[in-house]
Design an enzyme around this catalytic site. Structure first.
Site, short mmCIF file in Angstrom:
data_model
loop_
_atom_site.label_atom_id
_atom_site.label_comp_id
_atom_site.label_asym_id
_atom_site.label_seq_id
_atom_site.Cartn_x
_atom_site.Cartn_y
_atom_site.Cartn_z
N CYS A 116 0.82 -1.23 0.00
CA CYS A 116 0.00 0.00 0.00
C CYS A 116 0.85 1.27 0.00
O CYS A 116 0.32 2.36 -0.23
CB CYS A 116 -0.96 0.00 1.18
SG CYS A 116 -2.01 -1.46 1.23
N HIS A 249 -3.21 7.16 2.19
CA HIS A 249 -3.66 5.84 1.75
C HIS A 249 -5.03 5.57 2.38
O HIS A 249 -5.24 5.80 3.57
CB HIS A 249 -2.65 4.79 2.18
CG HIS A 249 -3.15 3.39 2.03
ND1 HIS A 249 -3.72 2.94 0.85
CD2 HIS A 249 -3.19 2.35 2.90
CE1 HIS A 249 -4.09 1.67 1.02
NE2 HIS A 249 -3.78 1.30 2.24
N ASN A 279 -10.16 -0.20 0.14
CA ASN A 279 -8.70 -0.10 0.15
C ASN A 279 -8.18 -0.69 -1.17
O ASN A 279 -8.28 -1.90 -1.38
CB ASN A 279 -8.17 -0.87 1.37
CG ASN A 279 -6.65 -0.84 1.47
OD1 ASN A 279 -5.96 -0.48 0.52
ND2 ASN A 279 -6.15 -1.24 2.62
#
Ligand code: UT7
Length: 322
Positions: A116, A249, A279
C-alpha cells in the site's frame, strides 16, 4: 536545479460499484452494512471481472493522466508501476503497460512492490530520476486487483479491499513540484500483513490469500503516518497549517481520522475516497488525488501531503506543491 512537478493525473475503476449488502449476499458473509460502515467507513468498492488485470486498469488510468498532462506516450521516458497484484510473476506490469501504450522508445519500465506504500515509493523514485537530470517525463502508476488475493470466507479482510488504478505524469520543471519525500520500512513486522504463498512446480505452495492482524496494523499505521507526515513537514520547513490537502492511503476512515488528528489537520482538509473505493492498496493515493483534482477540490499551487503505509511494513510520504 531541476525540480519535478505533477502535470497530469488520471484514474480508472472497473465496472459498477458493489455495495456492502451486495458483497455480503454474494459471498454469504456473516457481516452487516452497519458493521462495515462503522468500523471502516467503506460503503462500496469496485471489483474487476476475472479477465481484467492490473495492466488493463493501469492502461486506462495512464491514458487519462497523459491526456491531462497534454503528453503522448512517446514523450514518456520512464514508466514505474506500483503493484502487488501484477499480471504475471514476470515480465513486469510496467513493461506490459509500456507495450500497450505503444511506446517503442526504449524508456526504462519497472514495477515497485511496496504494497500500500507502493505509490509513494514509486513517486519518490521517479522524482529522484528526474532531479538527477537523467529523465524528464515519468509515468507513475498504482494499479491493483486485490480481489484476486482475497479469501472470500474471511470477513475480517474481504470486505476491506477493492480494485482500481491511478496514475500521474511527473515532469522536470524549473519550480517545485515535489518538495520532500521520506521512505521507510521495518521488515520485523512482515508477518502482520502478507500473502505468504509461493508458486512452485506449477502450484501455489503455502497460503495464497491476504492475511492480516488488523488491530496491530491499525496501531502501527496511525503512529507511522503521523510521524512520517511530521518528518516531511520538518524537512520542507512547513507547518501542518500550511497543508491544503492531506491525501493518505485509503485503508479505513478511522485510521484517516486518527492520523489527521495527530498531525493537527481538520478532516475537512483530508481527501476521503475509502467509502466509495475501499482499500485499493498502491492505487488508493493516485485514485484519491485524481478524484480530488477532477472534482475541483485540489487546485494548482496548493500544498499536498501524500502518505501511505503497507505490508512489510513499508511507509512513506511526499510533500508537494501541485
Ligand atoms: O492497507 C493497510 C492495511 N490494512 C489496514 O490498514 C487495516 C487496519 N485494520 C483495520 O482497519 C481494522 O482493524 C479492521 C477493520 C480490519 C477490523 O476492525 P476492528 O475494530 O479492529 O475489529 P476487530 O478485528 O477487533 O474485530 C471486532 C469483532 C470481532 O468479533 P469478536 O471477536 O469481538 O466476536 C471480529 O470477528 O468484529 C468481528 N468482525 C466482523 N464482524 C462483522 C471482523 N470482521 C467483521 C465483519 N463483519 N466484516
Amino acid at each position: 536545479m531541476i525540480h519535478s512537478r505533477i502535470t497530469g493525473t488520471g484514474s480508472y475503476l472497473p465496472g459498477e460499484p458493489l455495495d456492502n449488502r451486495a458483497l455480503i449476499a454474494r459471498h454469504g458473509l456473516s457481516s452487516s452494512d452497519d458493521w462495515i460502515i462503522e468500523r471502516t467507513g467503506i460503503r462500496s468498492r469496485h471489483l474487476a471481472p476475472k479477465d481484467v488485470t492490473s495492466s488493463d486498469l493501469a492502461l486506462e488510468a495512464s491514458r487519462r493522466a497523459l491526456a491531462a498532462a497534454g503528453r503522448v506516450p512517446g514523450e514518456v521516458d520512464l514508466v514505474i508501476v506500483a503493484t502487488s497484484t501484477p499480471d504475471y510473476i514476470f515480465p513486469s506490469t510496467a513493461t506490459l503497460l509500456q507495450n500497450r501504450l505503444g511506446m517503442a522508445n526504449g524508456a526504462p519500465a519497472f514495477d515497485v512492490q511496496a504494497v500500500c506504500s507502493g505509490f509513494v515509493y514509486a513517486l519518490s523514485i521517479a522524482e529522484k530520476f528526474i532531479r538527477s537530470g537523467s529523465h524528464r517525463c515519468a509515468l507513475v502508476v498504482g494499479a491493483e486487483v486485490f480481489s484476486r488475493i482475497m479469501d472470500w470466507s474471511d470477513r475480517g479482510t474481504c470486505v476491506l479491499f477493492g480494485d482500481g488504478a491511478g496514475a500521474v505524469v511527473l515532469e522536470a520543471a524549473e519550480q517545485p513540484g515535489v518538495l520532500t519525500t521520506a521512505l521507510h520500512a521495518d521488515g520485523r513486522h512482515h508477518a502482520l500483513l502478507s500473502v505468504p504463498g509461493q508458486i512452485c512446480g506449477g502450484q501455489a505452495i503455502g497460503d495464497p490469500f491476504l492475511r492480516m492482524d488488523g488491530q496491530a496494523v491499525f496501531k502501527f499505521a496511525v503512529n507511522a503516518l503521523a510521524e512520517v507526515a511530521e518528518e516531511v513537514l520538518a524537512l520542507a520547513g512547513l507547518t501542518a497549517t500550511q497543508i491544503d490537502w492531506l491525501i493518505p492511503h485509503q485503508a479505513n476512515i478511522r485510521i484517516l481520522q486518527a492520523t489527521a488528528k495527530k498531525i493537527g489537520l481538520p478532516m475537512e482538509k483530508c481527501i476521503v475516497t475509502v467509502e466509495r473505493h475501499g482499500n485499493t492498496s498502491a492505487a488508493s493515493i493516485p485514485l484519491a488525488l485524481d478524484d480530488a483534482v477532477r472534482s475541483g477540490r485540489v487546485q494548482r499551487g496548493q500544498h499536498l501531503l501524500l502518505e501511505g503505509i503497507g505490508g512489510g511494513f513499508t511507509w512513506g510520504a511526499t510533500l508537494l506543491r501541485f
